[in-house]
Design an enzyme around this catalytic site. Sequence first.
Site, mmCIF file in Angstrom:
data_model
loop_
_atom_site.group_PDB
_atom_site.id
_atom_site.type_symbol
_atom_site.label_atom_id
_atom_site.label_comp_id
_atom_site.label_asym_id
_atom_site.label_seq_id
_atom_site.Cartn_x
_atom_site.Cartn_y
_atom_site.Cartn_z
ATOM 1 N N LYS A 69 68.198 43.618 30.507
ATOM 2 C CA LYS A 69 67.828 42.275 30.944
ATOM 3 C C LYS A 69 68.990 41.748 31.777
ATOM 4 O O LYS A 69 70.079 41.490 31.266
ATOM 5 C CB LYS A 69 67.573 41.356 29.759
ATOM 6 C CG LYS A 69 67.124 39.983 30.204
ATOM 7 C CD LYS A 69 66.647 39.142 29.047
ATOM 8 C CE LYS A 69 65.911 37.911 29.507
ATOM 9 N NZ LYS A 69 66.721 36.988 30.295
ATOM 10 N N ALA B 134 81.662 54.187 59.818
ATOM 11 C CA ALA B 134 81.891 54.123 61.260
ATOM 12 C C ALA B 134 80.655 54.632 62.014
ATOM 13 O O ALA B 134 80.205 54.029 62.988
ATOM 14 C CB ALA B 134 83.108 54.953 61.623
ATOM 15 N N LEU C 211 60.164 35.160 29.370
ATOM 16 C CA LEU C 211 60.015 36.098 28.260
ATOM 17 C C LEU C 211 60.350 35.415 26.950
ATOM 18 O O LEU C 211 61.252 34.585 26.891
ATOM 19 C CB LEU C 211 60.985 37.277 28.449
ATOM 20 C CG LEU C 211 60.704 38.223 29.615
ATOM 21 C CD1 LEU C 211 61.910 39.121 29.862
ATOM 22 C CD2 LEU C 211 59.467 39.060 29.332
HETATM 23 S S1 IVH Z 1 60.163 41.283 33.359
HETATM 24 C C1 IVH Z 1 56.635 38.440 32.519
HETATM 25 N N1 IVH Z 1 62.396 42.599 33.322
HETATM 26 O O1 IVH Z 1 64.345 37.311 32.557
HETATM 27 C C2 IVH Z 1 57.883 39.172 32.483
HETATM 28 N N2 IVH Z 1 62.493 40.248 33.512
HETATM 29 O O2 IVH Z 1 63.662 35.272 30.534
HETATM 30 C C3 IVH Z 1 58.460 39.310 33.820
HETATM 31 N N3 IVH Z 1 64.750 39.344 33.705
HETATM 32 O O3 IVH Z 1 62.209 35.392 34.497
HETATM 33 C C4 IVH Z 1 59.865 39.621 33.807
HETATM 34 N N4 IVH Z 1 65.799 41.275 33.589
HETATM 35 O O4 IVH Z 1 63.734 36.922 35.769
HETATM 36 C C5 IVH Z 1 61.826 41.401 33.393
HETATM 37 N N5 IVH Z 1 64.303 43.907 33.295
HETATM 38 C C6 IVH Z 1 63.741 42.715 33.374
HETATM 39 C C7 IVH Z 1 64.484 41.527 33.508
HETATM 40 C C8 IVH Z 1 63.819 40.303 33.569
HETATM 41 C C9 IVH Z 1 65.929 39.959 33.722
HETATM 42 C C10 IVH Z 1 64.533 37.887 33.798
HETATM 43 C C11 IVH Z 1 63.323 37.513 34.601
HETATM 44 C C12 IVH Z 1 62.571 36.519 33.768
HETATM 45 C C13 IVH Z 1 63.558 36.168 32.724
HETATM 46 C C14 IVH Z 1 62.825 35.807 31.473
#
Ligand code: IVH
Length: 671
Positions: free
Chosen positions: A117, A35, A84
């Site tokens: 992830k 609020a 990744l």
């Molecule tokens: S680092 C070059 N950290 O997973 C690496 N990515 O499969 C940059 N993702 O496109 C990404 N959790 O969008 C990183 N803790 C995390 C993540 C993460 C999810 C995603 C990200 C990337 C994808 C790759």
Amino acid sequence: MDIEQAKEQISQLRKQINYHNYRYYILDEPEISDAEYDRLMRKLQALENQFPELITPDSPTQRVGAAPLEAFESYTHATPMLSLDNGFDEGEIREFDARLRKMLPPNEQVQYVAEPKFDGLAVELVYENGVLTVGATRGDGVVGENVTQNIKTIKSVPLRLIDREIPPPERLEVRGEVVIPIKDFEKLNLRREKSGEPLFANPRNAAAGSLRQLDPKVTASRPLDIFFHSSGQVTGYTFRTHWEFLDTITKWGLKVSPLKRLCRSIDETFAFYSELMKMRENLPYEIDGMVIKVNDMAQRATIGEKTRSPRWAIAYKFPARQEITQIIDIIAQVGRTGTLTPVAIMKPVRIGGVEVSRATLHNQDEIDRKDIRIGDWVVVQRAGDVIPEVVKVIESRRTGNEKKYQLPNKCPVCGSHVVRLPDEVAHRCQNMSCPAQLKQQIKHFASRNAMDIEGIGNKLVDQLVDSGLVKNAADLYFLSKNQWANLDRLAEKSASNIIDALEKSKRVPLERFIFALGIRFVGEHSAKLLAQHFRSLENLKKATYEDLLEIHEIGPQSARSIVEFFAEPKNLQTIERLLEAGVTIEKGKEADAGEKPLAGKTFVFTGALENFSRNEAEKLVESLGGRATSSVSKNTSYVVVGKDPGSKAEKARQLGVTMLSEDEFLKIVNR
Ligand code: IVH
């Protein structure tokens, strides 16, 4: 007030609001009640209305309100957004560690940062001198879509970075994952089911679908959140390590997962992996693995990147919650709005402790895209409480006897024409009085949050419709006691109970009546908004498409559907007959006027509530004239105690303040 004074006040208010946003959305430790927060916002809004020349794009008032777009513009990332590589067991992770060590001087220590992830949608945000200027999706990694106005609606995204401790750099490209909490995803799907909209297959699809809405109002209504995890181009600041990066962006007000660990060797990451996997079931978000990243930026530069992924990071995936089974048959289910949903009937398998024998195939496009056939062996997946779905076909197990499936062009229930409209994925039975649709409609009409007619269960509805006694909802009110009693298995006693229940249901608040009509895309929440806005059914009937769009949170899809509903003579007839039967609609309450039964009462909430979020509960109290505050004092009227209450419950006990359970609270607010 002159413009200089206004400027000063506006600047103060924005600082305060940004700070409280940060406490609430990033730290999850609010200092003031909702609020009080609303009061600050309203004050800022009023000043900006008075001096529109002082509105800037980073003002907290500018989160929502941009007009719908025709299409998204494309956005080229300054440096590609890489993906990744995946590892699935310890061996593969050790290989990754060995591989990158080869590129470094012998025996040099390598520290890793391990993080969850997130299973969401990757985005990049650009902050120029601390101000958010662009938000874009990953796209193919090189070119994404510019979704800035949608990104701005995410409450945990700061429109301006905090500069108290460390001034933000000239240019910061920061990358993260947009997610929807699992609970909110389930609620969203439940709402969609009730209003006849297609369901999202999983939270990631829901997040992606929400972010790619052309109308930012729709995005704003979705509970999106974000976790930042990496950077793009940064000008004017150098991070020595990833750990320092995460720490620094947190100070700038960007949300980073608290579940991160600095590991001095690859071995230490394995312990964290087990911990994360255990936590996985109880986390509010979906995560599908752990990302392991070299901490030292100089080492990263030496190790380098491949075309699509860095050598200095890897995703260590969790085992999927999937099983393999065979499709015995595919059937078409007809929903309340006539949508035919293909459902796979499978040999039963246990996935994560639950037996699964049916999986949704969503729609014909999904069947075609995945080339799913009767007799196929398939991978089936179940995540949380999400409806099981077929992930893919195992083509190597095909024998040649599999049969392709096509949704029928005649409704399996009534035999009427099935049509696919040009802008929809759904196939729909066109017969409004199709027994399948009608049955679902009647069940919906009678359900607790609609007309609340006790005793009208599935079996009864089947009989009523199959026997032809009920052709629309209004018919329920015109059946004689004899007709009820003549239905199979319905004793005279139950017949009179139903007649009583029908009688009782006749007085109904406008919002419940609107909800009961079962208009496509109008769930409980929208029904309530419509009732508050129009105050009577007559007004709602007369509303034009433009009138409806005026209402915050009513989008083009619902608006069109509402107009179409009231343009259909059959629907108007049903409403007429309901009124004839004696249904009396109580006028909708105006959001701010009306009764104030809680006037003068102060509420404090502690612990988790089952039926509302904290925010919803506070809003409810305020809508009834009460006040919701965050700390307990002797002036507090009630402390509502949910699950796992905090110290506030103890304080209430000491001060002798009345404590309410959630049930008691529900009674007070008449829910
Ligand atoms: S680092 C070059 N950290 O997973 C690496 N990515 O499969 C940059 N993702 O496109 C990404 N959790 O969008 C990183 N803790 C995390 C993540 C993460 C999810 C995603 C990200 C990337 C994808 C790759």
